[in-house]
Design a protein around this motif. Structure first.
Motif: not given
Length: 254
Positions: A66-90
């Protein structure tokens, strides 16, 4: 190459919010509600233990859209958000919690874990950028910026080093150990933030990472306070920095 698929859409506070997936990587794209005009794209990396819809991501997106008129994108990093954790993550998260509970240094664990996440996340981010630039409102010829603090820096430094389409970045608050080589390859303008009294990432570590960037234009913003007392006016500054380097004017007060 995976195409971008939108899965949901809503609109509020002057922004259109669209959930998407690229392959099996979920993300969100915020755009101005006023139309599909071509505009620069800002990629945002979230912090450790957070996710694409964390309040810090939404707050920054609101100001950039709203301040600059940009498009802004974010993705969930591996093991974060809607992505499952692996055994290594745990395993790594358990080691981190154990160190924190015992009052032991967490840096070696975080550095090791984030380096592994970066190996996975950088190709995902580049594929996502490919897909986003297929959208007519973004296009392949527009400028791209990046902003990511803490883990967003651990993933962002190797991304910015590898991705010539990113022409300016806001980074900070991360140990430099696994990032020196990539930082020395970065020549785009950098705004770098650190907390002078950070109890997690010592100021010497932050200063060493700032020094490693090869950018002719790099600005250090150091503020009193610990790791979690990151001042909101630094978010304002990052918006102005990206507006300046991506060729937009700040159209509302930030």
């Amino acid at each position: 190459m995976h195409a971008l698929q939108f899965t949901a859409e809503s609109s509020s506070n002057g922004m259109i919010e669209r959930d998407f997936v690229v392959g099996d990587v979920p993300g969100v794209l915020w755009s101005p509600a006023s139309g599909a005009e071509r505009a620069p794209l800002v990629l945002m990396g979230h912090g450790g233990g957070a996710h694409k819809r964390h309040r810090a991501m939404l707050g920054r997106a609101q100001m950039l859209v709203t301040g600059c008129g940009f498009h802004v994108a974010v993705i969930d990093a591996p093991g974060h958000g809607d992505r499952p954790r692996s055994a290594y993550d745990e395993q790594e998260i358990a080691e981190l919690r154990k160190a924190q509970a015992a009052g032991e240094p967490e840096g070696p664990i975080v550095v090791r874990y984030n380096a592994r996440l970066a190996e996975l996340a950088v190709p995902e981010w580049r594929a996502t950028l490919d897909a986003l630039q297929e959208l007519p409102e973004i296009g392949a010829d527009g400028p791209v910026g990046y902003v990511g603090i803490a883990m967003g820096t651990a993933l962002g430094v190797p991304l910015v080093a590898a991705e010539p389409r990113i022409t300016a970045a806001v980074l900070g608050m991360m140990w430099p150990d696994a990032l020196f080589e990539a930082a020395r390859q970065i020549t785009v303008p950098i705004e770098f933030v650190l907390q002078w009294d950070d109890e997690r990432v010592p100021r010497e570590a932050g200063l060493a990472l700032f020094d490693a960037f090869a950018s002719k234009e790099k600005t250090l913003h150091a503020n009193a306070g610990d790791h979690v007392r990151f001042p909101m006016f630094e978010v304002d500054s990052s918006v102005r920095f990206l507006a300046r380097h991506l060729g937009r004017e700040v159209t509302s007060q930030v």
